[in-house]
Design a protein around this motif. Structure first.
Motif, short mmCIF file in Angstrom:
data_model
loop_
_atom_site.label_atom_id
_atom_site.label_comp_id
_atom_site.label_asym_id
_atom_site.label_seq_id
_atom_site.Cartn_x
_atom_site.Cartn_y
_atom_site.Cartn_z
N SER A 61 81.61 16.41 -47.15
CA SER A 61 80.74 16.63 -46.01
C SER A 61 80.85 15.45 -45.05
O SER A 61 80.97 14.30 -45.48
N GLN A 138 84.73 22.87 -35.20
CA GLN A 138 83.76 23.06 -36.27
C GLN A 138 82.46 22.30 -36.00
O GLN A 138 81.37 22.84 -36.18
N THR A 142 78.83 23.97 -35.35
CA THR A 142 77.72 23.57 -36.22
C THR A 142 76.50 23.18 -35.39
O THR A 142 75.37 23.56 -35.70
N CYS A 145 74.96 26.30 -33.92
CA CYS A 145 74.29 27.08 -34.97
C CYS A 145 72.94 26.45 -35.32
O CYS A 145 71.92 27.14 -35.40
N ASN A 146 72.94 25.16 -35.52
CA ASN A 146 71.70 24.47 -35.89
C ASN A 146 70.65 24.55 -34.79
O ASN A 146 69.44 24.52 -35.06
N ARG A 154 72.06 30.24 -40.86
CA ARG A 154 72.71 28.94 -41.04
C ARG A 154 73.13 28.74 -42.48
O ARG A 154 74.21 28.20 -42.77
N ARG A 157 76.22 30.85 -43.14
CA ARG A 157 77.40 30.19 -42.57
C ARG A 157 77.88 29.07 -43.48
O ARG A 157 79.08 28.95 -43.78
N TRP A 158 76.95 28.24 -43.94
CA TRP A 158 77.34 27.11 -44.78
C TRP A 158 77.95 27.59 -46.10
O TRP A 158 78.96 27.04 -46.57
N CYS A 224 78.89 31.89 -35.41
CA CYS A 224 79.41 30.51 -35.44
C CYS A 224 80.48 30.32 -36.51
O CYS A 224 81.46 29.60 -36.29
N TYR A 225 80.29 30.95 -37.67
CA TYR A 225 81.28 30.82 -38.73
C TYR A 225 82.62 31.40 -38.29
O TYR A 225 83.67 30.75 -38.39
#
Length: 245
Positions: A61, A138, A142, A145-146, A154, A157-158, A224-225
Motif C-alpha cells: 500500500s 490510480q 482513488t 472515489c474517496n 469504495r 473497489r478496494w 473508478c475501479y
C-alpha cells in the motif's frame, strides 16, 4: 529476511518480464530476491529511498501521512509494478509511506543500481514512464472515489484491486486495517462488509477475506475501479491476460 540472487527463469514481475532479454541479463546479477513481511515498511516519508522493489507476489500500500498521525491509502502495487518509482523521476526522497499489506516476495535493487539501469536501458526507462503514468491514474481515481462515492462502493473497489494482486480468492485483512485503507471509521467498514457478505459477494472471518462473487462485486463497484484498470491495461497490455482476472 531471506535473500537470494536472481535465477535464470523468467521473473513474474511484469516490468522485469517485459524487458528485452539482453537488458534483463545485464540486470540479473544486481537483483536480490527478498521476502516481504506483513506490515514491513519499504519507504518512509521524507526519508531517502535506499532500495526499489519489483514485486513478485503479495502487494504493498502507498500511504499518505496526515498531521494527526493517521494515514490514508492512495495506491496499491503488486506483481504489475514496483516501489521507489520517484527515483525514476530523479527524486531520491519518498513522499509517501510504502507498507507491505500482503506478504510475498520481491526483487530488490539498490538506488544506485536502479539509476545505472535506467541510464543503460532505454526499454527500462520507457517501462518506468508508463508505470508512473498508470500509478498517477490510480492515485487520481482513488482520490475521486474517496471524495464522491459511498463506503460500500469504495470497499468493493478496494477488494477488487486486492483480488487482482492476490494469489487466490482468499487473502488476509482486518476491518481495522480496511478502515485505515479507506480513511473511514471501523464501524462503517463493518456495515459495508456485512452488506457485501449478505449479498454473497464476499466471505469474511478470522482476519481473512474471500471473494466469492467477483462479477457481483464488480457490479456493486463504482466506475473508478474500471477506469484505473483500463489505463493499466492500455500501458501494459497482456496477450494472455494472466495478470487481470
Amino acid at each position: 529476511m531471506s535473500i537470494a540472487t536472481a535465477p535464470e527463469s523468467a521473473p513474474r514481475n511484469r516490468l522485469l518480464a517485459a524487458l528485452p532479454a539482453e537488458d534483463l541479463a545485464w540486470l540479473r546479477p544486481k537483483l536480490k530476491l527478498v521476502e516481504l513481511e506483513l506490515r514491513q515498511t519499504l519507504a518512509s516519508p521524507e526519508q531517502r529511498i535506499e532500495h526499489v522493489y519489483f514485486l513478485e507476489t503479495g502487494w504493498v500500500s502507498v500511504l499518505a501521512p496526515l498531521d494527526d498521525g493517521d494515514s490514508a491509502e492512495v495506491g496499491l502495487a503488486g506483481v504489475e509494478g514496483m516501489t521507489g518509482w520517484p527515483v525514476a523521476l530523479g527524486d531520491d526522497t519518498a513522499e509517501f509511506e510504502v507498507m507491505v499489506q500482503c506478504a510475498g516476495t520481491a526483487w530488490r535493487l539498490t538506488n544506485a543500481d536502479f539509476r545505472d539501469a535506467l541510464e543503460a536501458s532505454a526499454a527500462l526507462r520507457d517501462l518506468m514512464m508508463r508505470f508512473v503514468l498508470a500509478q498517477h491514474s490510480q492515485i487520481a481515481w482513488t482520490a475521486a472515489c474517496n471524495g464522491r462515492h459511498n463506503i460500500e462502493q469504495r470497499l468493493a473497489r478496494w477488494l477488487l484491486m486486492a483480488h487482482d494482486r492476490s494469489e487466490g480468492d482468499t487473502f488476509p485483512i482486518t476491518h481495522e486495517f480496511l478502515s485505515v485503507m479507506l480513511g473511514v471509521r471501523r464501524a462503517g467498514v463493518t456495515v459495508a462488509a456485512g452488506m457485501l457478505q449478505r449479498a454473497g459477494m464476499i466471505r469474511y472471518g478470522g482476519g481473512r477475506m474471500t471473494i466469492t462473487d467477483r462479477p457481483g462485486l464488480e457490479a456493486s463497484c463504482c466506475e473508478c475501479y474500471g477506469s484505473a484498470r483500463r489505463v493499466q491495461e492500455r500501458h501494459f497490455p497482456s496477450g494472455d491476460n494472466r495478470y487481470w482476472r
